[in-house]
Design a protein around this motif. Structure first.
Motif, mmCIF file in Angstrom:
data_model
loop_
_atom_site.group_PDB
_atom_site.id
_atom_site.type_symbol
_atom_site.label_atom_id
_atom_site.label_comp_id
_atom_site.label_asym_id
_atom_site.label_seq_id
_atom_site.Cartn_x
_atom_site.Cartn_y
_atom_site.Cartn_z
ATOM 1 N N UNK A 204 -41.918 63.901 133.520
ATOM 2 C CA UNK A 204 -42.671 64.205 132.303
ATOM 3 C C UNK A 204 -44.072 64.668 132.673
ATOM 4 N N UNK A 205 -44.611 65.566 131.861
ATOM 5 C CA UNK A 205 -46.023 65.959 131.957
ATOM 6 C C UNK A 205 -46.744 65.436 130.729
ATOM 7 N N UNK A 206 -47.807 64.684 130.929
ATOM 8 C CA UNK A 206 -48.636 64.170 129.841
ATOM 9 C C UNK A 206 -49.967 64.912 129.876
ATOM 10 N N UNK A 207 -50.331 65.532 128.750
ATOM 11 C CA UNK A 207 -51.600 66.258 128.659
ATOM 12 C C UNK A 207 -52.715 65.252 128.389
ATOM 13 N N UNK A 208 -53.716 65.256 129.256
ATOM 14 C CA UNK A 208 -54.810 64.293 129.182
ATOM 15 C C UNK A 208 -56.144 65.002 128.926
ATOM 16 N N UNK A 209 -57.033 64.385 128.129
ATOM 17 C CA UNK A 209 -58.343 64.987 127.887
ATOM 18 C C UNK A 209 -59.210 64.996 129.139
ATOM 19 N N UNK A 210 -59.849 66.127 129.383
ATOM 20 C CA UNK A 210 -60.894 66.247 130.402
ATOM 21 C C UNK A 210 -62.090 66.929 129.728
ATOM 22 N N UNK A 211 -63.218 66.941 130.396
ATOM 23 C CA UNK A 211 -64.461 67.440 129.789
ATOM 24 C C UNK A 211 -64.711 68.861 130.254
ATOM 25 N N UNK A 212 -64.328 69.828 129.413
ATOM 26 C CA UNK A 212 -64.468 71.222 129.804
ATOM 27 C C UNK A 212 -64.661 72.087 128.568
ATOM 28 N N UNK A 213 -64.245 73.347 128.628
ATOM 29 C CA UNK A 213 -64.348 74.280 127.505
ATOM 30 C C UNK A 213 -63.453 75.463 127.824
ATOM 31 N N UNK A 228 -56.036 68.080 131.515
ATOM 32 C CA UNK A 228 -55.453 67.750 132.798
ATOM 33 C C UNK A 228 -54.013 67.324 132.556
ATOM 34 N N UNK A 229 -53.237 67.217 133.621
ATOM 35 C CA UNK A 229 -51.832 66.825 133.502
ATOM 36 C C UNK A 229 -51.539 65.617 134.387
ATOM 37 N N UNK A 230 -50.945 64.582 133.802
ATOM 38 C CA UNK A 230 -50.355 63.492 134.568
ATOM 39 C C UNK A 230 -48.861 63.758 134.668
ATOM 40 N N UNK A 231 -48.349 63.773 135.893
ATOM 41 C CA UNK A 231 -46.925 63.979 136.127
ATOM 42 C C UNK A 231 -46.293 62.646 136.476
ATOM 43 N N UNK A 232 -45.400 62.203 135.608
ATOM 44 C CA UNK A 232 -44.685 60.940 135.827
ATOM 45 C C UNK A 232 -43.274 61.251 136.301
ATOM 46 N N UNK A 233 -42.796 60.480 137.279
ATOM 47 C CA UNK A 233 -41.455 60.688 137.813
ATOM 48 C C UNK A 233 -41.440 61.470 139.110
ATOM 49 N N UNK A 234 -42.612 61.830 139.626
ATOM 50 C CA UNK A 234 -42.751 62.486 140.925
ATOM 51 C C UNK A 234 -43.536 61.564 141.847
ATOM 52 N N UNK A 235 -42.907 61.090 142.901
ATOM 53 C CA UNK A 235 -43.568 60.141 143.772
ATOM 54 C C UNK A 235 -44.051 58.947 142.976
ATOM 55 N N UNK A 236 -45.291 58.545 143.232
ATOM 56 C CA UNK A 236 -45.909 57.460 142.473
ATOM 57 C C UNK A 236 -46.847 57.987 141.395
ATOM 58 N N UNK A 237 -46.579 59.204 140.954
ATOM 59 C CA UNK A 237 -47.397 59.826 139.921
ATOM 60 C C UNK A 237 -48.430 60.767 140.510
ATOM 61 N N UNK A 238 -48.674 61.866 139.809
ATOM 62 C CA UNK A 238 -49.646 62.873 140.230
ATOM 63 C C UNK A 238 -50.575 63.153 139.055
ATOM 64 N N UNK A 239 -51.855 63.293 139.341
ATOM 65 C CA UNK A 239 -52.803 63.761 138.331
ATOM 66 C C UNK A 239 -53.399 65.069 138.803
#
Length: 351
Positions: A204-213, A228-239
């Motif tokens: 899964x990809x979870x869309x996360x707030x970051x501070x940009x424009x 930003x994207x958190x990837x769950x289900x790949x290794x121990x997670x990727x951000x």
């Protein structure tokens, strides 16, 4: 902020676009980060205005860059697939990673164009070749686009990928208009912060707030969202961060609190000078090291440096500043690498 929800391409209509190709983000409902016309950073800062831009361009003098800054790593030729629990991450350059695991091939912010610009004849030009030749890419299943700036959303590359592989393209709200500018038939899943997009094979990809424009022209500032994207289900997670300012560490505390410590953090370390202008939109290496600590990640790869000259620091200074910041915090430099095109990280080892 919305509650986390799971979506697929069929669940979300396009956010639409105006006659000029600008994302028609005002068709969506207002929220804590969207005022009905434009997106914003809740409790944070907006982008600098034209007077500040002129002050920077007219009064600041940046460090020189070489015409070429080749990587010490050979061009990578990735395998077609990586099965099982092994995670293979190859750096193509700037913000482009090929992430391979559990049989999936995922690209972040793919840019294979010569310039990060709306023009083929002017704008920031590559000083090194992509660390993976486009024709050597394996079949791409998923493309993650963090936001609409030209060094992250390269419509020409996305059109090439679509014609070749028909990948599942995922982007934050409003960015579908720019993606479809080269090919109106490209399918894009657009999603909001906190949305979860299934990618297949248990990832899964979870869309996360970051501070940009965001902006791609003079009239569309913040009409499309960033994430930003958190990837769950790949290794121990990727951000994968995309682009962000440090914002007092809020994005990183939030991610660690919601998802736990990721096994791998992909963190930007470049395009940060002059600091008075860039502090709210881009981290410097010292910020990135603090972010690494707040996330609690075991490993980090630094990107967004040494390929396109965007700001005042020299081509190699982010790597030197990262080494100094890691030493100041007593962190083993092997845990946070300043990635170079062609470099490969595999389940905790580099090649």
């Amino acid at each position: 902020m919305n509650d986390t929800r799971s979506i697929s391409p069929s669940d979300l209509p396009s956010i639409g676009r105006g006659k000029d190709g600008v994302a028609a983000a005002d068709t969506g409902p207002a929220s804590d980060h969207f005022d009905g016309a434009r997106f914003f950073n809740p409790g944070g800062s907006g982008p600098r205005g034209i007077l500040d831009l002129l002050r920077w361009q007219l009064t600041e003098r940046g460090e020189s860059w070489p015409d070429a800054c080749p990587s010490p790593f050979a061009t990578d030729r990735p395998p077609r697939r990586v099965a099982g629990n092994t995670l293979r991450v190859s750096f193509a350059g700037h913000a482009t990673f090929l992430i391979q695991g559990v049989g999936l091939n995922i690209l972040t912010d793919p840019v294979w164009s010569e310039r990060a610009s709306p023009f083929s004849f002017m704008g920031p030009r590559r000083v090194n070749a992509p660390g993976i030749a486009f024709d050597d890419l394996p079949p791409i299943d998923v493309v993650l686009v963090s936001h609409g700036h030209y060094d992250h959303l390269d419509a020409a590359t996305l059109a090439r990928l679509w014609q070749r592989d028909r990948p599942h393209i995922v982007a934050p709200l409003g960015n579908d208009a720019a993606i479809r500018s080269h090919d109106p038939d490209i399918a894009v899943t657009t999603a909001d912060w906190d949305d979860t997009v299934p990618l297949g094979n248990g990832v899964d990809a979870v869309l996360e707030p970051v501070h940009h424009w965001s902006a791609r022209g003079l009239m569309d500032r913040n009409r499309a969202l960033w994430c930003g994207f958190v990837l769950r289900g790949l290794g121990d997670g990727i951000f994968f961060t995309g682009d962000t300012g440090f914002d007092d560490g809020r994005p990183f505390r939030r991610i660690a609190g919601r998802h736990g410590a990721p096994g791998l953090a992909l963190l930007p370390i470049g395009a940060y000078e002059p600091r008075w202008f860039m502090v709210d939109q881009h981290m410097n290496p010292a910020d990135a090291v603090l972010a690494f600590g707040l996330l609690g990640a075991r490993q980090a790869l630094g990107y967004h440096w040494g390929t396109f000259r965007l700001t005042n620091e020299g081509a190699g200074r982010p790597a030197a500043d990262l080494a100094a910041a890691l030493a100041a915090e007593g962190i083993d430099p092997a845990r946070f690498l300043a990635a170079r095109p062609g470099q490969v990280w595999t389940s905790g080892a580099t090649a």
